[in-house]
Design an enzyme around this catalytic site. Structure first.
Site, PDB file in Angstrom:
ATOM      1  CG  ASP A  17      -1.735   1.317   1.336  1.00  0.00           C
ATOM      2  OD1 ASP A  17      -2.494   1.564   0.418  1.00  0.00           O
ATOM      3  OD2 ASP A  17      -1.738   1.882   2.575  1.00  0.00           O
ATOM      4  CG  ASP A  19      -1.955   7.713   0.381  1.00  0.00           C
ATOM      5  OD1 ASP A  19      -1.033   8.622   0.644  1.00  0.00           O
ATOM      6  OD2 ASP A  19      -2.645   7.434  -0.381  1.00  0.00           O
ATOM      7  CB  THR A 112      -1.965   2.953  -3.900  1.00  0.00           C
ATOM      8  OG1 THR A 112      -2.325   4.257  -3.511  1.00  0.00           O
ATOM      9  CG2 THR A 112      -1.794   3.262  -5.705  1.00  0.00           C
ATOM     10  CB  SER A 113      -7.237   3.230  -2.393  1.00  0.00           C
ATOM     11  OG  SER A 113      -7.349   2.180  -1.914  1.00  0.00           O
ATOM     12  CE  LYS A 144      -5.457  -1.357  -1.343  1.00  0.00           C
ATOM     13  NZ  LYS A 144      -4.129  -0.755  -0.754  1.00  0.00           N
ATOM     14  CG  ASP A 169      -2.367   2.902   6.607  1.00  0.00           C
ATOM     15  OD1 ASP A 169      -2.753   3.939   6.889  1.00  0.00           O
ATOM     16  OD2 ASP A 169      -2.545   2.386   5.223  1.00  0.00           O
TER      17      ASP A 169
END
Length: 226
Positions: A17, A19, A112-113, A144, A169
């Site tokens: 991931d 962030d 990643t989003s 996600k 995270d």
């Protein structure tokens, strides 16, 4: 419980991931989402409890469940532009530069989003190299905690889900990794509450080495929790 000796995991590939895991972007995320919540008459404190880990439209759907999804997607485009333009306070998570350097010749991908533009902006602002293999928001049909992104990342690298370890995270991200059938290393204070296989305070608490059989060996500091 807290490990008394260094824990270790062996994988074929790592899925990362961004962030909160590689990049600390909390300051800008909170600024943008506070403004959005206030514009929609929501409590910013409560809104910030659910923003991490999801694509923006999915967060909006949680916070405004009766709003048409096309409005969420429209707002999300505005949010992405705001976040991409605001890089004040974006810094690497402690240990991220050395961690990524240790992966240079090992199988890994970013999942990643963020969309491609935001991912490039934040990784650049943090001074981190962009992984060659990556799955960004444009490449998935579901945010996600859906496992699609991690499954695509594993497939792109050519490994079975069970051979991959996820670094995350957020609650949504950890749920996505588990739903994909992968082991999860939780990074940072948010992750501890969501049951990752191993939890580290930051990326200084682990070492990455190539195994003799082409595997990736992760060794964790004694202060990591399992």
């Amino acid at each position: 419980m807290t490990a008394t000796t260094p824990a270790s995991l062996t994988a074929r590939a790592l899925l990362l991931d961004m962030d909160g895991t590689l990049v600390n972007s909390d300051a800008v995320v909170e600024r943008c989402w506070r403004r959005w919540a206030e514009r929609h008459g929501l409590d910013p404190v409560e809104a910030l409890k659910v923003v991490h880990g999801r694509q923006g439209y999915a967060t909006m759907a949680v916070l405004l469940p009766d709003r048409p999804m096309e409005e969420n997607h429209a707002d999300n485009r505005v949010m992405l532009a705001e976040e991409t333009a605001d890089l004040d306070g974006v810094v690497p998570v402690p240990g991220a530069p050395a961690f990524l350097a240790s992966l240079a010749r090992l199988p890994h991908a970013l999942v990643t989003s963020a969309d491609e533009a935001l991912a490039q902006a934040r990784m650049g602002a943090a001074g981190l190299p962009m992984p060659e293999s990556r799955v960004t928001a444009e490449g998935v049909s579901a945010s996600k905690p859906d496992p699609e992104g991690f499954l695509k990342g594993a497939a792109e690298l050519g490994y079975a889900p069970g051979d991959c370890v996820v670094f995350e995270d957020s609650e949504a991200g950890i749920q996505a990794g588990r739903a994909a059938g992968m082991r999860v290393v939780g990074v940072g204070p948010r992750a501890a509450a969501f049951g990752p296989d191993v939890h580290v305070r930051d990326l200084t608490e682990l070492r990455v080495e190539p195994g003799p059989d082409g595997t990736v060996i992760l060794t964790f500091a004694a202060s990591a929790a399992t």
